[in-house]
Write a protein that holds these residues in place. Sequence first.
Motif, PDB file in Angstrom:
ATOM      1  N   GLN A  79       0.272  -1.215   0.555  1.00 31.21           N
ATOM      2  CA  GLN A  79       0.207  -0.046   0.580  1.00 31.21           C
ATOM      3  C   GLN A  79       0.897   1.122  -0.092  1.00 31.21           C
ATOM      4  O   GLN A  79       0.559   2.774   0.568  1.00 31.21           O
ATOM      5  N   GLY A  80       2.486   1.195  -0.196  1.00 31.99           N
ATOM      6  CA  GLY A  80       2.469   1.721  -0.685  1.00 31.99           C
ATOM      7  C   GLY A  80       3.922   2.264   0.997  1.00 31.99           C
ATOM      8  O   GLY A  80       3.547   1.285   2.115  1.00 31.99           O
ATOM      9  N   MET A  81       5.175   3.365   0.959  1.00 27.55           N
ATOM     10  CA  MET A  81       6.224   3.606   1.769  1.00 27.55           C
ATOM     11  C   MET A  81       5.114   3.983   3.249  1.00 27.55           C
ATOM     12  O   MET A  81       4.322   4.867   2.586  1.00 27.55           O
ATOM     13  N   MET A  82       5.193   3.478   4.131  1.00 26.70           N
ATOM     14  CA  MET A  82       4.703   3.925   5.578  1.00 26.70           C
ATOM     15  C   MET A  82       5.715   3.517   6.821  1.00 26.70           C
ATOM     16  O   MET A  82       6.741   3.029   6.485  1.00 26.70           O
ATOM     17  N   THR A  83       5.134   4.441   7.953  1.00 30.11           N
ATOM     18  CA  THR A  83       6.043   3.948   9.332  1.00 30.11           C
ATOM     19  C   THR A  83       5.302   2.539   9.546  1.00 30.11           C
ATOM     20  O   THR A  83       4.810   1.951   9.152  1.00 30.11           O
TER      21      THR A  83
ATOM     22  N   GLY B  12      -1.886  -4.012   9.569  1.00 28.70           N
ATOM     23  CA  GLY B  12      -1.930  -5.449   9.737  1.00 28.70           C
ATOM     24  C   GLY B  12      -0.963  -5.919   8.073  1.00 28.70           C
ATOM     25  O   GLY B  12      -1.469  -6.921   8.287  1.00 28.70           O
ATOM     26  N   ILE B  13      -0.710  -5.299   7.838  1.00 27.87           N
ATOM     27  CA  ILE B  13       0.243  -5.820   6.585  1.00 27.87           C
ATOM     28  C   ILE B  13       2.191  -5.082   7.113  1.00 27.87           C
ATOM     29  O   ILE B  13       2.926  -4.683   7.942  1.00 27.87           O
ATOM     30  N   GLY B  14       2.369  -6.261   6.731  1.00 32.87           N
ATOM     31  CA  GLY B  14       4.263  -6.285   6.616  1.00 32.87           C
ATOM     32  C   GLY B  14       4.528  -6.189   5.029  1.00 32.87           C
ATOM     33  O   GLY B  14       3.736  -5.713   4.578  1.00 32.87           O
ATOM     34  N   GLY B  15       5.847  -6.284   5.416  1.00 39.08           N
ATOM     35  CA  GLY B  15       6.636  -5.330   4.008  1.00 39.08           C
ATOM     36  C   GLY B  15       8.621  -5.837   4.324  1.00 39.08           C
ATOM     37  O   GLY B  15       8.428  -6.271   4.548  1.00 39.08           O
ATOM     38  N   GLU B  16       8.854  -4.852   3.275  1.00 43.53           N
ATOM     39  CA  GLU B  16      10.111  -4.794   3.368  1.00 43.53           C
ATOM     40  C   GLU B  16      10.684  -3.578   4.222  1.00 43.53           C
ATOM     41  O   GLU B  16       9.939  -2.129   4.051  1.00 43.53           O
ATOM     42  N   LEU B  17      11.634  -4.213   5.085  1.00 42.09           N
ATOM     43  CA  LEU B  17      12.332  -3.131   5.877  1.00 42.09           C
ATOM     44  C   LEU B  17      13.114  -2.520   5.297  1.00 42.09           C
ATOM     45  O   LEU B  17      13.934  -2.771   4.868  1.00 42.09           O
TER      46      LEU B  17
END
Length: 114
Positions: free
Chosen positions: A92-96, A104-109
């Motif tokens: 869903q885009g870049m976020m803190t 409730g989502i993960g992603g690339e740190l």
Amino acid sequence: MLTRIRNAIQARHQTVLVPQSKVKIAIADILKAQGYIREWDQARNQKFPTMRIQLTYKLKRVSKPGLRVHVGRGEIPRVYGGLGIAIVSTSQGMMTGYEAWRKGIGGELVCYVW
């Protein structure tokens, strides 16, 4: 971008010039909204689109081209006990990290900022 910012902070520069892209603009917007950079704007009289970032804090790059670090919702770290932020690239885009955890989502740190 993150390496240029880190090097500029270590050299105690006030500003740094970075080539501009949509991802870099998203990261700069997050850093500005959280108060970790003073301001960013488009640099004039440059051959290619460039952004000028005014610096204040330290950051540490986590994901690198040779080693991507992905985290799930429950694995998003708290930086310095909540005093810093983690920037996560999600579907869903870049976020803190806190926003990603709330949604409730993960992603690339991408990086830590403190």
